[in-house]
Scaffold this active site. Structure first.
Site, PDB file in Angstrom:
ATOM      1  N   HIS A 580       0.816  -1.210   0.000  1.00  0.00           N
ATOM      2  CA  HIS A 580       0.000   0.000   0.000  1.00  0.00           C
ATOM      3  C   HIS A 580       0.847   1.256   0.000  1.00  0.00           C
ATOM      4  CE1 HIS A 580      -4.006  -1.791   1.402  1.00  0.00           C
ATOM      5  NE2 HIS A 580      -4.035  -1.455   0.137  1.00  0.00           N
ATOM      6  N   ARG A 723      -9.593 -10.709 -19.993  1.00  0.00           N
ATOM      7  CA  ARG A 723      -9.099 -11.955 -19.388  1.00  0.00           C
ATOM      8  C   ARG A 723     -10.211 -12.546 -18.546  1.00  0.00           C
ATOM      9  NH1 ARG A 723      -4.136 -11.466 -15.484  1.00  0.00           N
ATOM     10  NH2 ARG A 723      -5.605 -10.612 -13.982  1.00  0.00           N
ATOM     11  N   GLU A 816       1.916 -17.004 -19.090  1.00  0.00           N
ATOM     12  CA  GLU A 816       2.337 -16.647 -17.732  1.00  0.00           C
ATOM     13  C   GLU A 816       3.084 -17.796 -17.066  1.00  0.00           C
ATOM     14  OE1 GLU A 816      -0.844 -13.958 -15.690  1.00  0.00           O
ATOM     15  OE2 GLU A 816      -1.875 -15.693 -16.519  1.00  0.00           O
ATOM     16  N   ASN A 839       4.446 -10.510 -15.214  1.00  0.00           N
ATOM     17  CA  ASN A 839       4.532 -10.564 -13.736  1.00  0.00           C
ATOM     18  C   ASN A 839       4.592 -12.008 -13.275  1.00  0.00           C
ATOM     19  OD1 ASN A 839       4.018  -7.854 -14.085  1.00  0.00           O
ATOM     20  ND2 ASN A 839       1.866  -7.994 -13.487  1.00  0.00           N
ATOM     21  N   ASP A 840       3.649 -12.794 -13.763  1.00  0.00           N
ATOM     22  CA  ASP A 840       3.653 -14.200 -13.352  1.00  0.00           C
ATOM     23  C   ASP A 840       4.730 -14.996 -14.073  1.00  0.00           C
ATOM     24  OD1 ASP A 840       1.744 -14.663 -11.300  1.00  0.00           O
ATOM     25  OD2 ASP A 840       0.182 -14.097 -12.719  1.00  0.00           O
ATOM     26  N   ARG A 850       6.314 -13.132  -6.468  1.00  0.00           N
ATOM     27  CA  ARG A 850       6.305 -11.743  -6.951  1.00  0.00           C
ATOM     28  C   ARG A 850       6.060 -10.728  -5.848  1.00  0.00           C
ATOM     29  NH1 ARG A 850       0.962 -11.772 -10.813  1.00  0.00           N
ATOM     30  NH2 ARG A 850       0.770  -9.560 -10.411  1.00  0.00           N
ATOM     31  N   CYS A 887       1.352  -7.679 -21.381  1.00  0.00           N
ATOM     32  CA  CYS A 887       0.494  -6.896 -20.500  1.00  0.00           C
ATOM     33  C   CYS A 887       0.972  -6.866 -19.055  1.00  0.00           C
ATOM     34  CB  CYS A 887      -0.951  -7.387 -20.578  1.00  0.00           C
ATOM     35  SG  CYS A 887      -1.133  -9.082 -20.025  1.00  0.00           S
TER      36      CYS A 887
HETATM   37  C1  PEP Z   1       0.848 -10.879 -15.257  1.00  0.00           C
HETATM   38  O1  PEP Z   1       0.962 -11.894 -14.581  1.00  0.00           O
HETATM   39  O2  PEP Z   1       1.812 -10.314 -15.816  1.00  0.00           O
HETATM   40  C2  PEP Z   1      -0.476 -10.260 -15.412  1.00  0.00           C
HETATM   41  C3  PEP Z   1      -0.656  -9.250 -16.228  1.00  0.00           C
HETATM   42  O3  PEP Z   1      -1.464 -10.749 -14.641  1.00  0.00           O
HETATM   43  P1  PEP Z   1      -1.681 -10.317 -13.105  1.00  0.00           P
HETATM   44  O4  PEP Z   1      -0.643  -9.299 -12.746  1.00  0.00           O
HETATM   45  O5  PEP Z   1      -3.061  -9.812 -12.995  1.00  0.00           O
HETATM   46  O6  PEP Z   1      -1.461 -11.627 -12.404  1.00  0.00           O
HETATM   47 MG    MG Z   2      -0.856 -12.956 -14.007  1.00  0.00          MG
END
Ligand code: PEP
Ligand code: MG
Length: 953
Positions: A580, A723, A816, A839-840, A850, A887
């Site tokens: 946060h 998604r 991912e 990210n994943d 993460r 993304c």
């Molecule tokens: C990702 O994993 O990069 C992604 C865009 O999905 P989220 O961050 O919502 O898990």
């Molecule tokens: Mg993801």
């Protein structure tokens, strides 16, 4: 855990002197396979450092840390010497307890042993014991003292009837760890004994760990079996420990003084009447123990000797255990505490000697009590768990470059202002429940006012929402009930409040859920504010010049209170980019780097710092040239941003004419017009779980359709990539109970979950198809790792498509999971597109959570391993004429944009506020150069090397 058994005991041994006794013991330990030859030298060395005589005819010979390697198995052997062995200084030993310990497991044994021994002299009995069984009985059978202190007294507890009062009494015993689970239920079955004066007595032996007596009185007059019920004693009975007290109680009742007990308004009065452990109001001082093996025999002995030098009482307790204080002059009592490295010791001294004794005791502990000690990490606010290995932390040198986690973009420079969380000293016992209640109410009201002010002043919705949650926490009735309970038991407002906050925060942290961990941080933040109010501590005055605030972890309220005009940047030792505090920093536009490691807390006040919130970097005392370059870069960036904003609605082409689409990531249907106005050419990721989370229960098909329609309407013909629901694991839906998992990131989440609940997936797909009309709709599935998952999902879409007509639909998957990227050549034949969720993909490729507070800085999507997976995906897609988007957060990272472009990615989907900047950057690049750059990046060995390549560009 080490246990004492008869097999470990050798009776009737003789030894002419201490060396002979040690030899005997060493031979036995070797013969039994506990240690290797040579352990004798350790036993001897230990005795030369200081005698292991414990008192009462017992010695506890053991090796030195240097001979630990010779220990095969931790264990003990006991030798009885009926004729006694001279252990030096005229001390006779009748029982030698030889310890072979690999670590400090034996501390627990000593703790049990010394608790059992108490203060009575057992030496003679040990000498005369005629069998191993008898000797063991002596060691184990000595009566344990009855626990009876303030935490076992509950006055005026809310209870409607006898059963509830019994339950309250049992709960106090449970909390004091006198009894195990199930005690309350058994106690309810026991027949109560009326003592007269409306006092009742219950006792039970089952599940008792330590004898203890609780006394509770009801808040309102009650009756039981036709008689008044003014007070209830609940005894956790073990042996004879309670005899003396029972006799005292009988005398009291015969003297007609029973009402002194149930009319008492403080637990202190009750304890004085009953002769229990009365809390003292003496000066106290705390220090954290740093000895590697805790307060074992040698340091304890030195401590006891030092304490004995003062003519007056000195007690020691471990505040975190809640157990009663023991005499600091008694070696066996000190050992009975079982204090570990990292635990806080609290010395309490008689007022007449406190001024001399307390500093002397603290200094002795600080110096290691005769042992070499490794300093504790400077900022351990919580006691450090002994098992956790803490790396040695040093202050960064001038010129050092530290990589942290990029939390809020921008470049900041200024003197360091290191703010270490203060430890507050407060009394554990309160004046009276009424006074403490009033103090707490006042503190809560002040904090409430303060938070209200922040909410009113905040422009940003994110900040307001966080503080509204804080207000709710302050008024949480459950927390309030628990605090009230403690106040009634005589605790001070500070102690009661912090114990409840700490307990609630720990509970949430223990669930290993990223969201709940953030809630726990909020709870601690609120807790600290109230505590500071109670302790009359105003917030620390901040320097006037714009500075870089350095803290262990910044609570959201700390950040929100900051004045962006005075705080140039924020640097924290712990925390991740999703905390946060990071969100608040971004909202306020203060550059921030988080999770930079404990060393940053050792930076001297005023040290010039240069912080790059975009790259997550910190330069300590940077060279003037570097500083100038960076500040010039900051100014250039600001100018670039202005120019970029002016061209935000234009498409992004490289200098040599290569086009890349720049889309937006969104999580709600509201505000779509603003997103388009930021320059979005479409939506590249609609996180539908956020729409689900915004509803109290699962939105039905019609509700969803309306939400999706709103987005499509706002896009006015631009494509929408949606998604499907990505919940489960770390992202639970409150109304959708999911079994708790050991490792949620590797559990039932994303498509795995929706395929298990096809009706939910089907209704979402229907809503999407219905909302589409003839507009461009792209549907993708999250977390696909297996070909079958994709096929099953696609089959469902195809089936629904027979019913609901859509003219411009593409169906694809998110990349991912590494298996999906590696399988991309196969998947590419069947999908319409891929969207890489970096990210994943990064967390699964690098095996780094993460949200990990310390490791997430290394979870860098520019790691060549991740880039190879993206490369495989793009090649496979293009070979089949399909497109690829990115993304994840990487898509907006200025160092990643040229590489992703060079890898051939067709679309970047980023937060709306980053669109203009990303487009502007693309316009400055040459596609052919980025192709080469991407090739070079793939040949690197680390994310740092890749970033260095881009730096040169
Ligand atoms: C990702 O994993 O990069 C992604 C865009 O999905 P989220 O961050 O919502 O898990
Ligand atoms: Mg993801």
């Amino acid at each position: 855990m080490l246990e004492l058994t008869v097999e470990q005991i050798s009776m009737g041994q003789t030894a002419v002197d201490k060396p002979a006794a040690l030899q005997l013991l060493a031979d036995l330990l070797v013969a039994d396979g506990l240690v290797a030859e040579g352990y004798l030298a350790g036993l001897q060395a230990r005795e030369t450092q200081g005698s292991t005589f414990l008192g009462q005819g017992i010695a506890i010979p053991h090796g030195t840390p240097q001979t630990r390697d010779l220990v095969h198995t931790t264990g003990v052997r006991l030798l009885q010497f009926p004729e006694g062995v001279d252990w030096g200084d005229g001390q006779k030993v009748y029982l030698a307890i030889g310890i072979a310990a690999k670590s400090d497991e034996h501390l627990r044994l000593l703790q049990l042993l010394t608790r059992a021994l108490g203060e009575t002299d057992l030496g003679e009995a040990l000498r005369r014991a005629s069998s191993a069984e008898a000797l063991l009985k002596l060691l184990q059978g000595a009566p344990q003292a009855l626990a009876l202190d303030a935490q076992l007294i509950g006055l005026g507890v809310p209870s409607e009837d006898f059963e509830e009062l019994v339950w309250r009494g049992a709960r106090l015993l449970r909390r004091a760890e006198c009894v195990g689970n199930g005690f309350a239920a058994v106690l309810q079955q026991v027949e109560a004994l009326p003592l007269g004066d409306g006092l009742w007595w219950l006792h039970c032996e089952q599940t008792v760990r330590q004898p203890g007596l609780a006394f509770v009185t009801p808040a309102q007059p009650l009756r039981y079996l036709g008689q008044p019920l003014n007070g209830l004693f609940c005894l956790a009975s073990l042996g004879e420990a309670h005899q003396a007290l029972l006799e005292r109680l009988c005398t009291l009742l015969i003297e007609g003084r029973g009402q002194e007990l149930f009319r008492a308004t403080s637990s202190r009065t009750v304890l004085e009447v009953l002769g229990g452990e009365v809390p003292v109001d003496w000066p106290s001082a705390r220090i954290t123990l740093a000895n590697a093996h805790g307060l074992h025999a040698r340091p304890a002995k030195i401590l006891a000797q030092l304490a004995k030098a003062f003519e007056g009482e000195i007690r020691l307790r471990l505040p975190e255990t809640g157990q009663a204080a023991v005499s600091a002059k008694s070696l066996s009592k000190l050992l009975s505490l079982g204090a570990h490295r990292g635990q806080v010791l609290e010395f309490i001294a008689e007022p007449s000697i406190a001024a001399d004794a307390l500093p002397a005791l603290l200094a002795a502990v600080e110096e290691g009590l005769g042992e070499e000690i490794e300093p504790l990490p400077t900022l351990a606010l919580e006691p450090v768990v002994a098992e956790v290995i803490q790396p040695l932390v040093q202050a960064p040198v001038a010129g050092a470059l530290i990589q942290g986690v990029a939390a809020a973009p921008g470049i900041a420079s200024g003197p360091a202002h290191v703010q270490v969380l203060r430890e507050f000293d407060y009394p554990l016992r309160g004046e009276s429940p009424a006074v403490e209640r009033e103090r707490l109410q006042q503190a809560l009201a002040a904090v409430r006012d303060d938070i209200d002010g922040v909410i009113k002043r905040s422009q940003a919705k994110a900040i307001r929402e966080i503080f509204i949650t804080h207000l709710e926490m302050l008024d949480d009735p459950e927390l309030g009930d628990e605090v009230e309970q403690r106040l009634r038991q005589g605790e001070s407002a500070e102690a009661a409040w912090m114990a409840v906050i700490d307990g609630a925060a720990r509970q949430q942290e223990a669930l290993h859920d990223a969201l709940l961990a953030e809630r726990a941080a909020d709870l601690r933040d609120v807790g600290r504010r109230v505590l500071a109010q109670l302790c009359g501590e105003a917030d620390v005055a901040l320097p006037d010049a714009p500075y870089v605030l350095v803290m262990e972890e910044v609570g959201p309220s700390d950040v929100a209170r900051l004045d962006p005009a005075r705080v140039a940047g924020i640097l924290t030792a712990r925390g991740g980019a999703t905390a946060h505090s990071a969100i608040v920093a971004r909202a306020l536009g203060i550059p921030a780097v988080v999770g930079a490691g404990a060393s940053v807390l050792l930076i001297a006040q005023g040290t010039p710092l240069l912080l790059d919130g975009q790259r997550g970097r910190l330069h300590v005392a940077p060279e003037p040239a570097l500083l100038q370059r960076s500040l010039a870069e900051r100014d250039r960036r600001e100018q670039r941003l202005q120019a970029a904003r002016a061209r935000r609605l234009e498409p992004a082409h490289t200098l040599d004419g290569h086009a890349i689409e720049v889309f937006a990531n969104i999580g709600e249907s509201a505000g779509i017009a603003a997103v388009v106005d930021h320059g979005a050419e479409g939506i590249g990721l609609l996180r539908t779980e956020l729409i689900f989370m915004a509803h109290q229960s699962a939105p039905d098909e019609a509700t969803q359709e309306a939400e999706y329609r709103k987005v499509l309407d706002g896009l006015d013909g631009r494509p929408l990539v949606v998604r499907t629901l990505d919940v489960g694991g770390d992202k639970p839906l409150p109304y959708w109970p999911i079994e708790q998992e050991e490792n949620p990131f590797l559990g039932v989440r994303g498509i795995r979950l929706t395929l298990q609940r096809p009706q939910i997936m089907e209704s979402q797909l229907r809503a999407l198809l219905r909302a589409a009309d003839n507009r461009p709709l792209r549907i993708m599935f999250p977390m696909v790792g297996q070909l079958e998952e994709w096929r099953e999902a696609r089959t469902m879409v195809e089936r629904l498509r027979q019913e609901i007509e859509v003219s411009d639909l593409q169906v694809g998957i998110m990349i991912e999971v590494p298996s999906a990227a590696i399988l991309a050549p196969v998947l590419a034949r069947e999908v319409d597109f891929f969207s890489v969720g970096t990210n994943d993909l990064t967390q699964y490729t690098l095996a780094i959570d993460r949200g990990h507070p310390t490791l997430s800085a290394q979870a860098d999507g520019l790691h060549p391993a991740v880039l190879h997976l993206i490369d495989t995906t793009v090649r496979a897609a293009h070979a089949h004429g399909k497109w690829v988007g990115v993304c994840g957060e990487l898509a907006a990272d200025p160092q990643a944009v040229p590489i992703l472009l060079g890898l051939g990615v067709d679309e970047l989907s980023v937060a709306a506020r980053s669109i203009a900047e990303v487009k502007a950057q693309v316009r400055e690049l040459n596609y052919e150069h980025t192709r080469q750059l991407a090739r070079d990046a793939l040949a690197q060995g680390s994310a740092a090397d890749v970033r260095a390549l881009v730096e040169i560009l």
